[in-house]
Scaffold this motif. Structure first.
Motif, short mmCIF file in Angstrom:
data_model
loop_
_atom_site.label_atom_id
_atom_site.label_comp_id
_atom_site.label_asym_id
_atom_site.label_seq_id
_atom_site.Cartn_x
_atom_site.Cartn_y
_atom_site.Cartn_z
N GLU A 117 0.96 -0.89 0.05
CA GLU A 117 -0.03 0.19 -0.15
C GLU A 117 0.83 1.22 -0.36
O GLU A 117 0.65 2.00 -0.49
N ARG B 113 1.68 4.23 -3.23
CA ARG B 113 1.19 5.60 -2.76
C ARG B 113 2.11 6.72 -3.31
O ARG B 113 2.46 7.93 -2.81
N TYR C 84 -0.36 8.86 -7.67
CA TYR C 84 0.59 8.60 -6.79
C TYR C 84 -0.06 9.56 -5.16
O TYR C 84 -0.54 10.92 -5.88
N ALA C 85 -0.42 8.97 -4.06
CA ALA C 85 -0.89 10.50 -3.29
C ALA C 85 0.69 11.37 -2.84
O ALA C 85 0.05 11.96 -1.90
N LYS D 66 2.29 15.94 -0.70
CA LYS D 66 0.67 15.33 -1.24
C LYS D 66 0.86 15.26 -3.30
O LYS D 66 0.74 16.87 -3.31
#
Length: 302
Positions: A3, A7, A89-90, A171
């Motif tokens: 996970e 990300r 992507y986060a 972010k």
């Protein structure tokens, strides 16, 4: 782990430094919290592409794109950050090819993200030189009112106003909100403009994470100084002074006064400290300032 890996994208901009890039990739592969690695190649003419392709055969987390021309550091980061966000992507973690993160560098950035509950514009690692001392080129600017979050000192986190692209963590939603680095800068100042855009103009709190450390393997640790730098590097200062004119002009009277003071200091330093090419150095200074008066680049959004 998968996970986290899905990300976080580490965006590495490279140009004709295959050996440096190899060490950077190895450092990223050793992270305790793994990430995908997006290599942005500014049309290198050495064996950079072959090196990355060989590495990718053994590591499915490595991806490669060639820009087709040398866009400079600014254009490369613009390209890479757009790539990472558009893929989905986060988080985006940006760095140069001569940046070697310590194994826990990403883990500590993610720890800070959780501690701050996502309430920040960017997080910066601490950049050290090859001898373990501070890398002068990458000194962050700490906010004078850092004591507003004094409780974060126990975790080695400080409020900051500006930082460089030698390990900057954001972010994806922040990039969507504020746009991309100004690619017309080409080199020098793109990271200062971008980090100050977020802290000064967008008024987002941003932080240096002291427990996240990277080595910046520059040739020397003398920083940048028009008066004493080598003559073959003087052309870069035209871009630096042009780009800074744009940065501080956008911050109003206070920013303009600061810019004038910096250029006055540079003028005096050339007169008093330069050991050669004094007239050429002064010409670079005046040319850069002059170009800055008419420099109005675009800020791209995704």
């Amino acid at each position: 782990m998968d996970e986290i890996k899905d990300r976080v994208a580490a965006v590495v901009v490279t140009y004709n430094r295959a050996e440096m890039l190899r060490q950077c990739l190895m450092s990223l592969q050793k992270q305790t919290m793994p990430c995908d690695i997006l290599v942005v190649d500014n049309a290198s003419t050495d064996d950079t592409q072959a090196l990355v392709q060989r590495a990718a055969q053994h590591d499915a987390s490595i991806f490669y794109r060639n820009t087709g021309e040398n866009l400079g550091g600014a254009g490369g980061f613009n390209f890479g950050m757009r790539w990472a966000v558009e893929v989905g992507y986060a988080f985006v973690w940006v760095m140069d090819d001569d940046c070697f993160p310590e194994p826990v560098a990403l883990e500590k950035l993610l720890d800070a993200d959780r501690l701050l509950q996502g309430e920040y514009g960017w997080l910066s690692s601490v950049a050290l030189w090859t001898d373990g001392r501070e890398c002068r080129m990458n000194r962050p600017k700490i906010k004078k009112n850092f004591y507003d979050r004094i409780e974060l000192l126990r975790d080695g986190i400080l409020l900051a106003e500006q930082a460089t692209f030698v390990s900057l963590f954001l972010k994806a939603e922040t990039i969507h909100a504020v746009g991309l680095p100004v690619k017309e800068f080409f080199i020098w100042g793109d990271d200062i403009e971008y980090t100050r855009r977020i802290t000064i103009r967008e008024k987002m709190p941003c932080y240096v994470v002291g427990q996240s450390r990277v080595i910046h393997a520059m040739k020397n640790n003398s920083g940048s100084n028009l008066a004493v730098d080598s003559v073959e590097r003087l052309g870069r200062y035209k871009l630096a002074f042009r780009n800074e004119a744009y940065i501080y002009r956008r911050e109003g009277a206070k920013g303009i006064a600061y810019y004038i003071a910096k250029r006055g200091r540079d003028f005096l330093w050339v007169l008093t400290r330069a050991k050669d090419h004094r007239l050429k150095r002064l010409g670079v200074l005046l040319c850069g300032v002059g170009k800055g008066l008419a420099f109005y680049p675009k800020q791209e959004r995704i």
